[in-house]
Write an enzyme that holds these catalytic residues in place. Structure first.
Site, mmCIF file in Angstrom:
data_model
loop_
_atom_site.group_PDB
_atom_site.id
_atom_site.type_symbol
_atom_site.label_atom_id
_atom_site.label_comp_id
_atom_site.label_asym_id
_atom_site.label_seq_id
_atom_site.Cartn_x
_atom_site.Cartn_y
_atom_site.Cartn_z
ATOM 1 N N LYS A 114 0.609 -1.218 0.142
ATOM 2 C CA LYS A 114 -0.106 0.095 0.025
ATOM 3 C C LYS A 114 1.064 1.333 -0.123
ATOM 4 C CE LYS A 114 -4.335 -1.315 2.008
ATOM 5 N NZ LYS A 114 -5.367 -1.036 3.066
ATOM 6 N N LYS A 198 -6.750 -9.561 -7.542
ATOM 7 C CA LYS A 198 -8.102 -9.707 -6.685
ATOM 8 C C LYS A 198 -9.102 -8.614 -7.534
ATOM 9 C CE LYS A 198 -8.707 -9.025 -2.276
ATOM 10 N NZ LYS A 198 -8.757 -9.063 -0.799
ATOM 11 N N LYS A 201 -12.282 -2.519 -5.679
ATOM 12 C CA LYS A 201 -12.689 -1.344 -5.946
ATOM 13 C C LYS A 201 -11.680 -0.307 -6.766
ATOM 14 C CE LYS A 201 -14.598 2.760 -4.231
ATOM 15 N NZ LYS A 201 -15.097 3.546 -3.117
#
Ligand code: TRP
Length: 334
Positions: A114, A198, A201
């Site tokens: 991240k 994956k 969003k």
């Protein structure tokens, strides 16, 4: 003494939940609710570890609650609330910041992913994110934590923190070591465009995911466009090894139709992927169509959603306060 089982899980208020969240988490939450006491928390304090637009954050919290309810979580059975409304989360997170070790956090792969290439610019909150997650779980002395496979490392850290606390403060078994509940078959619903990633969003193309609020038309288009294979559907899993997008479609089909992968392959081998896609489209529409409609309906009455949160907060706070009192005592805080 027999320890009581307690389920705790957290979901980030991203708004716009998708099929991956539904199959990987929400459905599982609903079935756990039938067997055990459950606490489901919308983790807004985790969300702000990366900047959130304040108005959007509020809406996303309410939309996540709407998705919980639309999938079948019942606020009379489970505790549903948002993290920031119970101050014990932040307080325990601080205490656990002092128990957890820098070396442990340095091993967290999600932070590395991240934070990206410029770690110096990541927020301090993002770095200690896993300590807050441990606080969420330990604040209620939860025993079982349903999470996706990507959260396994964070859960192991929570166990390490619990163990160190119990040892440092000489209170064996004070915090139970939480067990992860990781769905076996469908630990990952992948992107419809790139089966190695994956479903998420944050992927740019909306064609990569099925959102819970998508209309039947949108679902049909997205499955039609989903990457698959020009060859026929094989009769064995091995042939799908290098075809992650095809495997993903079959996997989703198997999961929703409550069938094993092997059975689906038996049934479909030799057919074109268009055959699977037609069936899959119908299946997805009948499974999540009603969920999407219910979310939209619930979103029209925000005050109802706020009431659900308020009631959940009151129940969560009673449990949290009782535990935090004992935790303060252990640590020696007056
Ligand atoms: N980190 C989890 C995720 O991104 C969300 C989360 C926060 C959580 N606190 C939790 C999950 C406690 C389980 C238990 O999915």
């Amino acid at each position: 003494m027999v320890k009581k089982n307690l389920v705790f899980s957290g979901v980030q208020p991203t708004g716009n939940l998708h099929l991956g969240n539904y199959l990987g988490a929400l459905k599982n939450f609903v079935s756990l609710q039938k067997e055990m006491e459950c606490i489901y928390c919308v983790v807004d304090l985790h969300a702000i570890t990366t900047f959130q637009n304040p108005m959007e954050l509020k809406n996303n919290v309410l939309e996540t609650v709407a998705s919980f309810l639309a999938t079948g979580l019942d606020p009379n059975k489970s505790i549903i609330f948002n993290q920031s409304s119970v101050s014990g989360h932040a307080e325990l997170a601080w205490i656990l910041n002092c128990v957890s070790r820098i070396g442990w956090l340095n091993r967290m792969t999600q932070f590395k992913d991240k934070a990206g290439s410029d770690k110096e610019k990541a927020s301090v909150g993002l770095y200690v994110y896993p300590n807050l997650m441990a606080a969420d779980i330990l604040l209620y002395k939860a025993t079982h934590v349903p999470v996706g496979a990507d959260q396994k490392q964070h859960l192991e850290l929570s166990r390490d923190i619990a163990q160190k606390f119990n040892k440092d403060f000489n209170c064996k078994d004070f915090f139970p070591l939480p067990e992860p509940l990781i769905p076996k078959n469908i630990s990952r619903v992948m992107s419809l465009r790139d089966g190695t990633k994956k479903m998420s969003k944050s992927e740019e193309s909306d064609y990569s995911r099925i959102n819970l609020k998508d209309s039947p038309d949108e679902i049909t288009k997205k499955i039609k466009k989903a990457k698959s294979d020009s060859e026929e559907i094989p009769d064995n899993l091995k042939s799908l090894e290098n075809k992650p997008e095809s495997l993903n479609l079959i996997n989703i089909f198997a999961e929703i139709s409550k069938n094993s992968l092997e059975n689906v392959l038996n049934e479909m081998s030799g057919k074109e992927y268009s055959f699977l896609k037609t069936k899959l489209t119908d299946l997805i529409i009948s499974e999540i169509g009603p969920v999407g409609q219910e979310i939209n309906k619930l979103l029209k009455d925000k005050s109802h959603l706020e009431k659900v949160l308020k009631k959940g907060k009151e129940k969560a706070n009673i449990k949290a306060e009782e535990n935090i009192k004992n935790i303060r005592e252990k640590v020696g805080l007056i």
